[in-house]
Write an enzyme that holds these catalytic residues in place. Structure first.
Site, PDB file in Angstrom:
ATOM      1  NE  ARG A   1      36.735  38.122  34.752  1.00 32.48           N
ATOM      2  CZ  ARG A   1      35.638  37.645  35.350  1.00 32.48           C
ATOM      3  NH1 ARG A   1      34.520  38.359  35.348  1.00 32.48           N
ATOM      4  NH2 ARG A   1      35.628  36.465  35.923  1.00 32.48           N
TER       5      ARG A   1
ATOM      6  CB  CYS B   1      40.943  37.674  37.524  1.00 34.72           C
ATOM      7  SG  CYS B   1      40.264  37.308  35.872  1.00 34.72           S
TER       8      CYS B   1
ATOM      9  CB  THR C   1      41.107  36.234  32.015  1.00 33.44           C
ATOM     10  OG1 THR C   1      41.074  34.815  32.179  1.00 33.44           O
ATOM     11  CG2 THR C   1      40.722  36.575  30.581  1.00 33.44           C
TER      12      THR C   1
ATOM     13  CB  THR D   1      39.932  31.497  30.690  1.00 36.45           C
ATOM     14  OG1 THR D   1      40.743  32.670  30.482  1.00 36.45           O
ATOM     15  CG2 THR D   1      39.593  31.358  32.162  1.00 36.45           C
TER      16      THR D   1
ATOM     17  CE  LYS E   1      34.900  31.917  36.074  1.00 37.86           C
ATOM     18  NZ  LYS E   1      35.168  33.001  37.040  1.00 37.86           N
TER      19      LYS E   1
ATOM     20  CB  CYS F   1      42.192  29.745  35.585  1.00 37.68           C
ATOM     21  SG  CYS F   1      40.494  30.266  35.945  1.00 37.68           S
TER      22      CYS F   1
END
Length: 234
Positions: free
Chosen positions: A50, A85, A87, A127, A167, A196
């Site tokens: 993203r 999410c 983002t 992010t 991640k 996030c």
């Protein structure tokens, strides 16, 4: 209240999606397993990154994929929708339009929660895509809350925690995380939003103080339970 089927578009990342589902299960008051919400999860792990799409001008390409996924879940009977999410909420307005107002907006819910708790100045750890998109700044300023983002150097730490550690299945460097928090505290922040879902994973790993940290995933999990007709419990 009649229960509604929840569609979760996940995979961003997969561990965060598992955590989100677990939060909904753990915080729904039930007497038996049949009283849980009906939930459809599409763990679209291969979806393009993203932040990369937002920063590189590929927003429409990403939106087409998200819209197709949402329509698919709608065809399978989903009545409300959530995306763990932050983002992805760059597309929140389009998502509301696509779902006829049935998209449960994590950022709006979190901004309301911060206001209800009397926060006046909050740090946002997110992010680069979320920061550039300005979604939290817009949502929080509607409630008169001042927003502080990490400095360029500390933002690199945030991105490292998200992309190079969590991640990849790592726990996340607590010292690196606290360097960012100390900077935000030093600027007078009375709360830090974990904006996030990978940072929500870090929160679980380290059991951060809920009086100071506002975990956006916790907030939207509660909203999903209540909006879909479940009974929320701590």
């Amino acid at each position: 209240m009649e229960k509604k089927k929840l569609g979760i578009l996940g995979g961003m990342g997969s561990e965060a999606t598992v955590l989100f589902y677990k939060k909904i299960i753990d915080n729904t008051s039930v007497n038996n397993d049949r009283e849980h919400l009906d939930i459809l999860i599409y763990n679209h792990a291969s979806i393009p990154d993203r932040t990369e799409c937002i920063l590189c001008g590929k927003q429409d390409y990403l939106w087409d994929i998200i819209a197709k996924d949402i329509r698919g879940m709608e065809q399978l009977g989903c009545e409300y929708f959530a995306i763990p999410c932050n983002t992805c909420h760059y597309f929140a307005d389009r998502l509301q339009e696509l779902t006829n107002g049935k998209f449960i907006n994590m950022i709006e819910e979190t901004a309301r929660y911060a206001s209800e708790r009397g926060r006046k100045k909050v740090g946002v750890m997110a992010t680069d895509g979320t920061v550039k998109g300005g979604m939290y700044k817009k949502a929080l300023e509607k409630y008169g809350i001042e927003v502080v983002y990490p400095s360029e150097e500390r933002q690199k730490d945030v991105m490292s925690l998200i992309y190079e550690q969590i991640k990849r299945g790592e726990k996340g460097d607590r010292h690196q995380f606290m360097n960012v928090v100390h900077e935000l505290r030093g600027q007078g922040c009375d709360a830090v939003i974990l904006a996030c879902t990978e940072l929500s994973v870090l929160n679980v790993n380290y059991s951060l103080n809920p009086d100071f940290y506002i975990d956006a995933m916790n907030v939207v999990a509660k909203a999903c339970i209540e909006r879909c007709g479940g009974v929320y419990c701590e």
